[in-house]
Design a protein around this motif. Structure first.
Motif, PDB file in Angstrom:
ATOM      1  N   THR B 125       0.751  -1.258   0.010  1.00  0.00           N
ATOM      2  CA  THR B 125      -0.056  -0.042   0.081  1.00  0.00           C
ATOM      3  C   THR B 125       0.888   1.150  -0.049  1.00  0.00           C
ATOM      4  OG1 THR B 125      -1.878  -1.095   1.420  1.00  0.00           O
ATOM      5  CG2 THR B 125      -1.756   1.261   1.376  1.00  0.00           C
ATOM      6  N   LEU B 126       0.488   2.188  -0.808  1.00  0.00           N
ATOM      7  CA  LEU B 126       1.158   3.427  -0.791  1.00  0.00           C
ATOM      8  C   LEU B 126       0.080   4.564  -0.282  1.00  0.00           C
ATOM      9  CD1 LEU B 126       2.667   3.598  -4.325  1.00  0.00           C
ATOM     10  CD2 LEU B 126       3.727   2.976  -2.393  1.00  0.00           C
ATOM     11  N   LEU B 127       0.842   5.253   0.548  1.00  0.00           N
ATOM     12  CA  LEU B 127      -0.121   6.319   1.349  1.00  0.00           C
ATOM     13  C   LEU B 127       0.351   7.527   0.572  1.00  0.00           C
ATOM     14  CD1 LEU B 127       0.142   5.853   5.071  1.00  0.00           C
ATOM     15  CD2 LEU B 127      -1.377   4.668   3.643  1.00  0.00           C
ATOM     16  N   VAL B 128      -0.735   8.435  -0.007  1.00  0.00           N
ATOM     17  CA  VAL B 128      -0.415   9.562  -0.891  1.00  0.00           C
ATOM     18  C   VAL B 128      -1.437  10.686  -0.516  1.00  0.00           C
ATOM     19  CG1 VAL B 128       0.383   8.272  -2.879  1.00  0.00           C
ATOM     20  CG2 VAL B 128      -2.016   8.826  -2.744  1.00  0.00           C
ATOM     21  N   ARG B 129      -1.015  11.864  -0.876  1.00  0.00           N
ATOM     22  CA  ARG B 129      -1.952  13.107  -0.709  1.00  0.00           C
ATOM     23  C   ARG B 129      -2.162  13.584  -2.451  1.00  0.00           C
ATOM     24  NH1 ARG B 129      -2.328  14.968   4.598  1.00  0.00           N
ATOM     25  NH2 ARG B 129      -0.620  14.467   5.614  1.00  0.00           N
ATOM     26  N   GLY B 130      -3.376  14.429  -2.435  1.00  0.00           N
ATOM     27  CA  GLY B 130      -3.301  15.128  -3.751  1.00  0.00           C
ATOM     28  C   GLY B 130      -4.478  14.655  -4.819  1.00  0.00           C
ATOM     29  N   LEU B 131      -5.070  13.541  -4.240  1.00  0.00           N
ATOM     30  CA  LEU B 131      -6.223  12.882  -4.896  1.00  0.00           C
ATOM     31  C   LEU B 131      -7.511  13.578  -4.798  1.00  0.00           C
ATOM     32  CD1 LEU B 131      -5.180   8.926  -4.911  1.00  0.00           C
ATOM     33  CD2 LEU B 131      -4.736  10.800  -6.499  1.00  0.00           C
ATOM     34  N   ASP B 132      -8.372  13.228  -5.610  1.00  0.00           N
ATOM     35  CA  ASP B 132      -9.946  13.680  -5.730  1.00  0.00           C
ATOM     36  C   ASP B 132     -10.982  12.621  -6.180  1.00  0.00           C
ATOM     37  OD1 ASP B 132      -9.549  13.498  -8.643  1.00  0.00           O
ATOM     38  OD2 ASP B 132      -9.747  15.510  -8.984  1.00  0.00           O
ATOM     39  N   CYS B 133     -10.453  11.475  -6.303  1.00  0.00           N
ATOM     40  CA  CYS B 133     -11.354  10.292  -6.761  1.00  0.00           C
ATOM     41  C   CYS B 133     -12.214   9.758  -5.514  1.00  0.00           C
ATOM     42  CB  CYS B 133     -10.616   9.459  -7.674  1.00  0.00           C
ATOM     43  SG  CYS B 133      -9.542   8.615  -6.893  1.00  0.00           S
ATOM     44  N   LEU B 134     -13.292   9.100  -6.110  1.00  0.00           N
ATOM     45  CA  LEU B 134     -14.199   8.298  -5.134  1.00  0.00           C
ATOM     46  C   LEU B 134     -13.422   7.298  -4.670  1.00  0.00           C
ATOM     47  CD1 LEU B 134     -17.650   8.191  -7.001  1.00  0.00           C
ATOM     48  CD2 LEU B 134     -16.730   9.746  -5.042  1.00  0.00           C
ATOM     49  N   ASP B 135     -13.851   6.762  -3.490  1.00  0.00           N
ATOM     50  CA  ASP B 135     -13.264   5.585  -2.546  1.00  0.00           C
ATOM     51  C   ASP B 135     -13.509   4.298  -3.484  1.00  0.00           C
ATOM     52  OD1 ASP B 135     -12.102   4.191  -0.552  1.00  0.00           O
ATOM     53  OD2 ASP B 135     -14.335   3.719   0.135  1.00  0.00           O
ATOM     54  N   GLY B 136     -12.721   3.460  -3.858  1.00  0.00           N
ATOM     55  CA  GLY B 136     -13.036   2.259  -4.406  1.00  0.00           C
ATOM     56  C   GLY B 136     -12.644   2.465  -6.236  1.00  0.00           C
ATOM     57  N   THR B 137     -12.324   3.689  -6.406  1.00  0.00           N
ATOM     58  CA  THR B 137     -11.805   3.822  -7.901  1.00  0.00           C
ATOM     59  C   THR B 137     -10.564   2.899  -8.184  1.00  0.00           C
ATOM     60  OG1 THR B 137     -12.387   6.054  -7.517  1.00  0.00           O
ATOM     61  CG2 THR B 137     -10.820   5.611  -9.470  1.00  0.00           C
ATOM     62  N   PRO B 138     -10.822   2.091  -9.250  1.00  0.00           N
ATOM     63  CA  PRO B 138      -9.852   1.224  -9.909  1.00  0.00           C
ATOM     64  C   PRO B 138      -8.567   1.993 -10.341  1.00  0.00           C
ATOM     65  CG  PRO B 138     -12.047   0.865 -10.932  1.00  0.00           C
ATOM     66  CD  PRO B 138     -12.286   2.047 -10.188  1.00  0.00           C
ATOM     67  N   LEU B 139      -7.257   1.229  -9.983  1.00  0.00           N
ATOM     68  CA  LEU B 139      -6.100   2.057 -10.185  1.00  0.00           C
ATOM     69  C   LEU B 139      -5.604   1.269 -11.434  1.00  0.00           C
ATOM     70  CD1 LEU B 139      -3.797   3.864  -9.198  1.00  0.00           C
ATOM     71  CD2 LEU B 139      -3.178   1.618  -7.963  1.00  0.00           C
ATOM     72  N   ILE B 140      -4.858   2.225 -12.451  1.00  0.00           N
ATOM     73  CA  ILE B 140      -4.551   1.574 -13.698  1.00  0.00           C
ATOM     74  C   ILE B 140      -3.085   1.631 -13.879  1.00  0.00           C
ATOM     75  CG2 ILE B 140      -6.905   0.885 -14.859  1.00  0.00           C
ATOM     76  CD1 ILE B 140      -6.553   3.452 -16.454  1.00  0.00           C
ATOM     77  N   ASP B 141      -2.309   2.409 -13.372  1.00  0.00           N
ATOM     78  CA  ASP B 141      -1.167   2.828 -13.600  1.00  0.00           C
ATOM     79  C   ASP B 141      -0.310   3.666 -12.410  1.00  0.00           C
ATOM     80  OD1 ASP B 141       1.386   2.107 -14.768  1.00  0.00           O
ATOM     81  OD2 ASP B 141       1.060   3.334 -16.529  1.00  0.00           O
ATOM     82  N   LEU B 142       0.765   3.653 -12.225  1.00  0.00           N
ATOM     83  CA  LEU B 142       1.595   4.559 -11.549  1.00  0.00           C
ATOM     84  C   LEU B 142       2.817   4.844 -12.256  1.00  0.00           C
ATOM     85  CD1 LEU B 142       1.562   2.849  -7.917  1.00  0.00           C
ATOM     86  CD2 LEU B 142       0.445   5.080  -8.544  1.00  0.00           C
ATOM     87  N   LYS B 143       3.218   5.984 -12.068  1.00  0.00           N
ATOM     88  CA  LYS B 143       4.718   6.346 -12.689  1.00  0.00           C
ATOM     89  C   LYS B 143       5.114   7.354 -11.889  1.00  0.00           C
ATOM     90  CE  LYS B 143       2.512   6.496 -17.496  1.00  0.00           C
ATOM     91  NZ  LYS B 143       2.889   5.201 -18.198  1.00  0.00           N
ATOM     92  N   PRO B 144       6.504   7.345 -12.162  1.00  0.00           N
ATOM     93  CA  PRO B 144       7.302   8.661 -11.274  1.00  0.00           C
ATOM     94  C   PRO B 144       7.088   9.717 -12.192  1.00  0.00           C
ATOM     95  CG  PRO B 144       8.883   7.126 -11.918  1.00  0.00           C
ATOM     96  CD  PRO B 144       7.661   6.410 -12.529  1.00  0.00           C
ATOM     97  N   ASP B 145       6.625  10.840 -11.322  1.00  0.00           N
ATOM     98  CA  ASP B 145       6.445  12.291 -12.319  1.00  0.00           C
ATOM     99  C   ASP B 145       7.527  12.520 -12.999  1.00  0.00           C
ATOM    100  OD1 ASP B 145       6.082  14.972 -12.697  1.00  0.00           O
ATOM    101  OD2 ASP B 145       6.338  15.767 -10.743  1.00  0.00           O
ATOM    102  N   ARG B 146       6.901  12.861 -14.255  1.00  0.00           N
ATOM    103  CA  ARG B 146       7.823  13.182 -15.522  1.00  0.00           C
ATOM    104  C   ARG B 146       8.746  14.120 -15.172  1.00  0.00           C
ATOM    105  NH1 ARG B 146       3.385  14.985 -17.375  1.00  0.00           N
ATOM    106  NH2 ARG B 146       2.732  13.535 -18.811  1.00  0.00           N
TER     107      ARG B 146
END
Lengths: 159, 159
Positions: B125-146
């Motif tokens: 699990t990653l703990l992050v700040r800065g999201l605005d989506c609903l609980d349960g939203t499916p995740l499709i990718d993670l990348k380092p900030d370009r």
């Protein structure tokens, strides 16, 4: 080092689950000068060559107002990439990093994102700079750069 | 104004083509404090609440090295959104904009992107700040900030 589709020493492949949790529709096609992965740059440059985003019907009306923005987030499908590597060795030296700590095209959902500079709209085509993908790459979304975009609807009150 | 799934005056819906040009696999799930679209913020804030990205197997090894980055690009699937609107009226006032000139969740491929601040990794699990989506939203990718990421492989020579 450029990968075609081989696995390198130290890399880890998993059994790829069926990819049917969500379905994509290609909304257009990206035309760039690069026809092989040996030529394409690793990252786009804002002084790079002009590329074309050709939008397909029935999505052309969705371009209305897009030329208001100088920068667009371009989201595309890296259609030639393998999807099953969780550890990768970018330098091909046995040292590995996790796929989610890389911007490699090889990923479970091979989605690329780029910030492009809008040069001009010509009908159903946008001319942009800043891309690094291969000619013929399928386009899946376009959005105003989040740094430039302010929601039009009023802010919601805190719950 | 918050949309459930109604069409507003002036908006244009098209016949949605079958979405089978590409297939997604959900790599995880996003846990946030927001359980209804009436509560979710319109854009994430870096001083917003801590949210959790829960990564599913077999993708957990792909997190190796991700905590090297302070900012991650989070790509997710807006699973509740309609996909067939090409003109939208964010203010519900008959005035419309094209979908590609908005960051609305309603789009042909309902993919959301956010830049999140990494607070901590805890196992899968990653703990992050800065999201605005609903609980349960499916995740499709993670990348380092370009902006933080430099390719590890050597640059290619110009052709």
């Amino acid at each position: 080092m450029v990968r075609e589709s081989e696995i390198r020493e130290g890399e880890l492949a998993v059994e790829m689950p069926p990819a049917r949790d969500g379905g994509l529709v290609f909304i257009g096609r990206i035309r760039t000068p690069w026809t092989s992965r040996l030529q394409a740059p690793r990252q786009g440059r804002h002084d790079g060559p002009v590329c074309r985003l050709e939008i397909f019907e029935p999505w052309v009306p969705a371009l209305k107002g897009v030329d208001f923005y100088s920068n667009l987030e371009v989201i595309y499908w890296l259609h030639l990439s393998r999807r099953d590597l969780v550890l990768q060795s970018p330098k091909n030296n046995k040292s590995t990093r996790g796929t989610f700590s890389l911007r490699s095209p090889v990923r479970p959902n091979p989605i690329g994102t780029a910030l492009a500079t809008l040069v001009e709209r010509r009908g159903s085509t946008l001319l942009v700079r800043g891309l690094d993908c291969l000619d013929g790459t399928p386009l899946i979304d376009l959005k105003p750069d989040r740094c430039l975009f302010t929601p039009l609807a009023p802010p919601r009150l805190p719950p």
